[in-house]
Write an enzyme that holds these catalytic residues in place. Structure first.
Site, PDB file in Angstrom:
ATOM      1  N   LYS A 138       0.863  -1.201   0.000  1.00  0.00           N
ATOM      2  CA  LYS A 138       0.000   0.000   0.000  1.00  0.00           C
ATOM      3  C   LYS A 138       0.880   1.225   0.000  1.00  0.00           C
ATOM      4  CE  LYS A 138      -3.929  -2.307   0.542  1.00  0.00           C
ATOM      5  NZ  LYS A 138      -5.156  -2.232  -0.200  1.00  0.00           N
ATOM      6  N   LYS A 164       2.190  -9.168  -1.929  1.00  0.00           N
ATOM      7  CA  LYS A 164       1.528  -9.164  -3.238  1.00  0.00           C
ATOM      8  C   LYS A 164       1.259  -7.759  -3.737  1.00  0.00           C
ATOM      9  CE  LYS A 164      -3.085  -9.716  -3.434  1.00  0.00           C
ATOM     10  NZ  LYS A 164      -3.669  -8.387  -3.152  1.00  0.00           N
ATOM     11  N   ASP A 166      -1.351  -5.162  -5.459  1.00  0.00           N
ATOM     12  CA  ASP A 166      -2.791  -5.042  -5.278  1.00  0.00           C
ATOM     13  C   ASP A 166      -3.492  -5.301  -6.607  1.00  0.00           C
ATOM     14  OD1 ASP A 166      -5.077  -4.734  -3.744  1.00  0.00           O
ATOM     15  OD2 ASP A 166      -4.180  -3.101  -2.612  1.00  0.00           O
ATOM     16  N   GLU A 167      -4.813  -5.443  -6.534  1.00  0.00           N
ATOM     17  CA  GLU A 167      -5.542  -5.906  -7.722  1.00  0.00           C
ATOM     18  C   GLU A 167      -5.536  -4.899  -8.862  1.00  0.00           C
ATOM     19  OE1 GLU A 167      -6.937  -5.196  -4.819  1.00  0.00           O
ATOM     20  OE2 GLU A 167      -8.337  -3.575  -5.265  1.00  0.00           O
ATOM     21  N   HIS A 255      -6.722 -13.417  -6.929  1.00  0.00           N
ATOM     22  CA  HIS A 255      -7.539 -12.358  -6.312  1.00  0.00           C
ATOM     23  C   HIS A 255      -8.927 -12.414  -6.945  1.00  0.00           C
ATOM     24  CE1 HIS A 255      -8.815  -8.461  -4.838  1.00  0.00           C
ATOM     25  NE2 HIS A 255      -7.702  -8.365  -4.131  1.00  0.00           N
ATOM     26  N   LYS A 295     -13.035  -5.725   6.554  1.00  0.00           N
ATOM     27  CA  LYS A 295     -13.782  -4.543   6.093  1.00  0.00           C
ATOM     28  C   LYS A 295     -14.901  -4.864   5.102  1.00  0.00           C
ATOM     29  CE  LYS A 295     -10.649  -3.345   2.256  1.00  0.00           C
ATOM     30  NZ  LYS A 295      -9.549  -2.500   1.786  1.00  0.00           N
TER      31      LYS A 295
HETATM   32  C1  3PG Z   1      -6.814  -7.025  -0.768  1.00  0.00           C
HETATM   33  O1  3PG Z   1      -6.174  -7.198  -1.804  1.00  0.00           O
HETATM   34  O2  3PG Z   1      -7.404  -7.942  -0.168  1.00  0.00           O
HETATM   35  C2  3PG Z   1      -6.921  -5.629  -0.203  1.00  0.00           C
HETATM   36  O3  3PG Z   1      -6.145  -4.759  -0.930  1.00  0.00           O
HETATM   37  C3  3PG Z   1      -6.639  -5.624   1.279  1.00  0.00           C
HETATM   38  O4  3PG Z   1      -6.182  -4.373   1.755  1.00  0.00           O
HETATM   39  P1  3PG Z   1      -6.346  -3.963   3.291  1.00  0.00           P
HETATM   40  O5  3PG Z   1      -5.692  -5.012   4.139  1.00  0.00           O
HETATM   41  O6  3PG Z   1      -5.665  -2.613   3.423  1.00  0.00           O
HETATM   42  O7  3PG Z   1      -7.817  -3.878   3.562  1.00  0.00           O
END
Ligand code: 3PG
Length: 399
Positions: A138, A164, A166-167, A255, A295
């Site tokens: 991130k 990893k 991110d998507e 993913h 979340k």
């Molecule tokens: C994922 O790929 O699952 C999300 O990007 C998770 O991100 P987060 O841990 O900051 O919610």
């Protein structure tokens, strides 16, 4: 079982009986249409879909529909989906319809499946009897290759097993994939020299169908030790192409971005279970299936069954590593492991990089929370002499 059995929940409109609605699905997806056909020859009728049962469930009904195996082209997952999850979702006589599960006969499950699976991934990392801790770099977009690599180094130094992309990060101009892979792998080598620990880095190679294998090969040439694919935007066939490519001999992390458009409405769409089964057939080694406290929306009972679809014995396919991801932090580790068990990858993006003392401290805090669980001690108790965990709980609490 010789045929395909699809499980649906549906709610008919007020003009349609439950039996008519189930029959409409069976006919639409096999030999019928909205009206009688003069061309529906007798010899074609052996391919009719059969409604096996209809029973009341909540506001609607559950039905099992048997589709003759002959309708399916073995090995062609896009075609399988056009039958079991095709036009039926738009039928006007149904107010809602959801594919909740699907059973395939062995004749249609002749895929290689995961090349690594849980055991193969564990073998690469040398772990046993503990969950893996992963992180998503991130911010998900915007970092340069050098800064991405630095964040990866910090996470590896702090003790994560897995990192990893991110998507939404693929090969944008601000962070070209080839440059990123070289930079990250170099910094992970540095971390390995210091800690003695191998870390996997999943490079997101999601791309159009005619380029994805080439992109994966480019990543591998630059040292990638894991690949990642956004399976629902690229398609199961893209995953299968990667998994069956002889030159690709690294795990594939899957993913499920976009899944909630299909999975979230409990009355309509496609549940996670069929998605999990198709990913396992197509060759995913790790798959995001959700969390019990993160979340995103969650349903623990369903999630446990989804994870079992990945891990239960099934036509000799290797078990897939379920991944719990989305809004996790050290304070949530206990709840996740208590429900999901320890054969799981726990991933935290914000829950690691948002740690008040930075990424390495965040990774340490996640590992400490896991150690606390494995030792049967509450996170709050363990935090008394583990400062990184203490600082994480101080910020995010334990729920
Ligand atoms: C994922 O790929 O699952 C999300 O990007 C998770 O991100 P987060 O841990 O900051 O919610």
């Amino acid at each position: 079982m010789e045929d395909v059995i699809a499980h649906y929940y549906f709610r008919p409109d007020e003009r349609t009986t439950p039996e008519e609605a189930a029959q409409a699905i069976a006919e639409e997806e096999t030999t019928g249409t909205w009206t009688a056909l003069t061309t529906r020859q007798d010899y074609v009728r052996r391919l009719d879909g059969i409604v096996e049962s209809v029973e009341k469930s909540g506001r609607g009904y559950l039905t099992l529909i048997r589709y003759p195996a002959e309708i399916f082209e073995p090995g062609n997952i896009p075609q399988y989906l056009s039958v079991v999850a095709g036009n039926l979702f738009g039928l006007g006589r149904l107010e809602a319809v959801r594919l909740t599960d699907v059973e395939f006969p062995e004749s249609l499950a002749r895929f290689n499946g995961p090349n690594f699976g849980t055991e193969g991934v564990r073998h690469l990392l040398g772990t046993r009897n503990r969950p893996h801790v992963g992180t998503i770099i991130k911010p998900k977009v915007g970092l340069t290759p050098a800064d991405t690599a630095h964040v990866a180094y910090e996470a590896a130094s702090g003790g994560v097993d897995f990192i990893k992309d991110d998507e939404t990060l693929t090969n944008q101009s601000f962070c070209p994939m080839n440059e990123r892979v070289e930079a990250v792998m170099a910094r992970l080598d540095e971390a390995k020299d210091e800690t003695g620990r191998q870390v996997l880095y999943a490079v997101n190679v999601s791309d159009r169908a005619d380029r994805i294998v080439e992109r994966a090969e480019e990543a591998l040439e630059r040292g990638a030790n894991t690949l990642m694919v956004d399976v629902l935007t690229c398609g199961y066939a893209a995953l299968q192409a990667l998994a069956e490519e002889p030159g690709i001999s690294v795990p594939i992390h899957v993913h499920r971005t976009m899944h909630a458009a299909m999975t979230r409405n409990p009355e309509h769409g496609i549940a996670m279970r069929p998605i999990a089964r198709l990913v396992r057939m197509a060759g995913g080694d790790q798959l995001h299936t959700g969390t019990v406290s993160g979340k995103m929306g969650h349903n623990a009972e369903e999630l446990l069954l989804d994870n079992r679809a990945l891990t239960d014995p099934w036509y000799g396919f290797r078990p897939v590593f379920p991944v719990a991801s989305g809004g996790l932090h050290p304070g949530k580790v206990h709840a996740e492991l208590a429900t999901l068990g320890t054969e799981i990858v726990l991933q935290a993006g914000g829950g690691i990089h948002g740690h008040p003392d930075g990424t390495a401290a965040g990774a340490r805090a996640m590992r400490q929370a896991v150690d606390a669980f494995l030792e049967g001690i509450s996170a709050s108790e363990y935090a008394k002499d583990h400062v990184e965990l203490y600082r994480a709980l101080e910020l995010w609490g334990t729920s």
